[in-house]
Design a protein around this motif. Structure first.
Motif, short mmCIF file in Angstrom:
data_model
loop_
_atom_site.label_atom_id
_atom_site.label_comp_id
_atom_site.label_asym_id
_atom_site.label_seq_id
_atom_site.Cartn_x
_atom_site.Cartn_y
_atom_site.Cartn_z
N GLU A 195 0.83 -1.21 0.00
CA GLU A 195 0.00 0.00 0.00
C GLU A 195 0.86 1.26 0.00
N GLU A 196 0.22 2.35 -0.39
CA GLU A 196 0.94 3.61 -0.37
C GLU A 196 0.87 4.20 1.03
N ASN A 234 -7.06 12.12 5.67
CA ASN A 234 -7.84 11.14 6.42
C ASN A 234 -7.78 9.72 5.87
N SER A 235 -7.18 9.59 4.70
CA SER A 235 -7.11 8.24 4.12
C SER A 235 -5.99 7.43 4.77
N GLN A 236 -5.19 8.09 5.61
CA GLN A 236 -4.05 7.41 6.26
C GLN A 236 -4.11 7.55 7.79
N THR A 237 -3.74 6.48 8.47
CA THR A 237 -3.68 6.49 9.94
C THR A 237 -2.22 6.39 10.36
N VAL A 246 5.44 4.96 8.11
CA VAL A 246 4.88 5.49 9.37
C VAL A 246 3.38 5.80 9.27
N SER A 247 2.74 5.15 8.30
CA SER A 247 1.28 5.26 8.30
C SER A 247 0.70 4.00 7.65
N ARG A 248 -0.57 3.77 7.86
CA ARG A 248 -1.27 2.66 7.21
C ARG A 248 -2.54 3.22 6.58
N ARG A 249 -3.03 2.55 5.55
CA ARG A 249 -4.27 3.01 4.93
C ARG A 249 -5.40 2.92 5.95
#
Ligand code: MSP
Length: 593
Positions: free
Chosen positions: A208-209, A272-275, A255-258
């Motif tokens: 994932e990006e 907001n598409s990334q946590t 350092v983020s996830r979808r």
């Protein structure tokens, strides 16, 4: 788009692909984090435990982490009185895939699971006497503000970029893994399931990006930090382990996830598409507690001592200092690393059904007894094995027989009928070994005892500084044995107060033993606070006379007055620590059911 060469990728994180934007160079690369180490005013100290995952109830390993930090903090307070200069935080780590999945498996909303388990940690710590000044939950609003601010600082310094991450992710350990750290295990239907080589937990392929942190640029600064400060990480083996890791290539860090994958977390500001990755979120707790992003946090940072388990060393000794440097801050001052508790030779785990419930142990062995056991037997360098009989044996011999017996020998009505701290006679125990005189009764071993107990506080302080609390307790225990030997040698029960030839020496023997007990009680406060309080109260030592600065051990021997001499003892409160072995049959039975 820039593509990182595959060879480098494999060497870094294993099979993963990172695509970089064209202008990927960092703009404000970290501002000299090492030379200009922040100066924290007036000798403040800030101790932390890791924050605990709330996917399952606390076990003795968690309690051990917290006890180590608690004892370090309490020992410091003995040295530097004044709570204002010391801070001690603990808390719960409530975001991430691990918690999200655990809640789903239990059919609970994540927030409900967090409330439930966080309360269990708080209750356990309260019962175990963990004297923290702060308890943080990462689901609190103040933490969200801190994490998002920290993120923005990294972003404006050009240290975050968006790229494609492809590789293994272990939800249980909340970490990305290189191929070399993944193995295959047979699943229930005979299929090959990929698992983490280190923890054995399942891993899943992720593509994932994400936002990526330029961790690779911090390899040199990290190496410099550790080489310049050989005490940054204790014990030394762990310091060397990190240096060795840094010899290898250091990949950038996702350092983020979808958010569609991970919704239980803090959103990336403006996207907001990334946590935000749970470890970045979790590590910032250490700043949230001290008020970050408000500038007041600077009065505590970096006067920090992190206590952590060996399994989370990489996060604290590589990711965290790099993130801090990236944000223009210094790395923490000390990282104290401990090993793990196993149970009857096996790793503690829910699936093996061998998790030891700390609350049962506190009930069974008393709070002070269990605190003493874990800190006396736990050796940071190695894993330690837990079994009930070991606890009974240790507590009976060191707390009940040796320490309790010694107190009883000096204060029992039979031997100390007036209930006082008796007078010391320099004629019986001259300060010069080998002095001759009609009243001299002290022998060479008695001078050895005085020397040993005189040097004990410094020895104990050095052990605390080196994160060797078990050695501090071993040293105290050895002096307790030596003092019992002293009493045994001079058999005060054979002397009588009525005979003028006996009385000064009888008083002296009891005085010396009580002075030793006063030192032991003072030094045991960080580990067994209630027991030490009972002991010191019994000796008549008031609450204001219990700091390390007030010790002045055996001042009469050195020709100075002793404020305790002639003082009334505190009221009798029964046995200092009742023996446990009578209940051993019950312990074994309870263990089997
Ligand atoms: N949430 C992370 C830490 C984030 S800190 C910014 C985490 N939590 S944990 O609940 O899994 O572990 C918390 C602490 O307990 C760690 O220091 C870990 O090493 C320790 N222990 C977990 N099992 C243990 C034993 N069996 N024995 C001793 N300590 C152990 O990691």
């Amino acid at each position: 788009m820039l593509r990182v060469p595959a060879r480098r990728l494999l060497a870094c994180t294993g099979s993963r692909t990172v695509s970089l934007p064209q202008d990927s160079g960092p703009r404000h690369y970290c501002s000299c984090p090492l030379g200009a180490r922040d100066q924290v005013p007036d000798g403040r100290a800030y101790f932390t435990t890791p924050i605990f995952y709330v996917n399952a109830a606390p076990h003795i390993g968690h309690l051990y982490s917290a006890l180590l930090a608690d004892a370090l903090c309490r020992h410091r307070l003995l040295r530097v009185p004044g709570a204002a200069a010391t801070r001690f935080s603990t808390g719960t780590d409530e975001h991430g895939l691990k918690i999200q999945q655990a809640a789903a498996a239990m059919g609970l909303a994540p927030a409900e699971l967090c409330d439930r388990v966080s309360a269990q940690f708080q209750q356990l710590f309260q019962e175990a006497g963990i004297a923290s000044t702060d308890f943080i939950r990462t689901t609190e609003g103040r933490h969200r503000v801190a994490v998002q601010h920290f993120w923005e600082v990294l972003r404006t310094r050009g240290l975050l970029y968006k790229g494609l991450y492809e590789g293994w992710y272990c939800a249980s350990d909340e970490c990305f893994l290189p191929e070399a750290k993944v193995t295959r295990q047979q699943g229930p239907a005979g299929e090959a399931c990929p698992v983490s080589l280190e923890s054995g937990h399942p891993v899943s392929w992720t593509r994932e990006e994400n936002y990526i942190f330029r961790l690779s640029q911090f390899r040199e600064p990290l190496l410099r930090w550790l080489r310049d400060d050989p005490h940054a990480i204790s014990p030394e083996t762990f310091h060397n382990m990190v240096l060795q890791w840094l010899e290898e290539e250091l990949p950038d860090l996702s350092v983020s996830r979808r958010s569609s994958q991970l919704h239980w977390g803090i959103p990336v500001p403006g996207d907001n598409s990334q946590t935000i990755y749970v470890w970045l979120d979790a590590l910032v707790n250490y700043l949230t507690v001290i008020g970050y992003p408000d500038a007041t946090f600077k009065s505590w940072w970096p006067a920090t001592s992190h206590v952590i388990g060996k399994d989370i060393l990489k996060f604290h000794a590589i990711y965290w200092p790099a993130l801090l440097m990236g944000a223009g801050m210094s790395p923490p001052r000390r990282i104290y690393v401990h090993s793990h508790w196993t149970v009857c030779g096996q790793k503690m785990s829910k699936s093996l059904g061998n998790v030891v419930d700390p609350r049962t142990c506190l009930d069974r062995y008393t709070v002070d007894g269990f605190r003493y056991f874990l800190l006396r037997q736990g050796v940071p360098n190695w894993d330690c094995d837990y079994y009930d009989e070991k606890v009974v044996k240790l507590l009976d011999s060191e707390l009940a027989d040796a320490l309790g017996g010694l107190l009883n020998r000096c204060t029992a009505k039979r031997i100390n009928p007036f209930g006082i701290y008796p007078a010391f006679s320099p004629a019986c125990f001259p300060s010069q070994p080998g002095a001759v005189g009609p009243s001299v009764r002290a022998q060479a071993e008695d001078y050895a005892l005085v020397r040993a107990v005189s040097s004990l506080p410094k020895q104990v302080a050095d052990y605390y500084d080196n994160f060797q609390i078990y050695k501090a307790l071993e040293a105290v225990s050895s002096c307790v044995r030596q003092t019992n030997g002293f009493v045994q040698r001079h058999a005060p029960w054979k002397l009588t107060w009525e005979r003028p030839a006996d009385a000064p020496w009888l008083g002296t023997v009891l005085h010396v033993a009580m002075e030793c007990l006063r030192v032991f009680g003072t030094l045991l406060q960080p580990v067994t606070p209630t027991l030490a309080d009972t002991l010191l109260s019994r000796l008549g030592v008031s609450a204001t006379e219990r700091g390390l600065g007030d010790l002045s051990f055996l001042s009469r021997f050195h020709g100075h007055p002793c404020p305790f001499e002639g003082r009334r003892l505190g009221p009798e409160t029964g046995l200092l620590f009742p023996r446990l072995d009578q209940s051993r049959a019950w312990v074994v039975k309870a263990h089997r059911t």
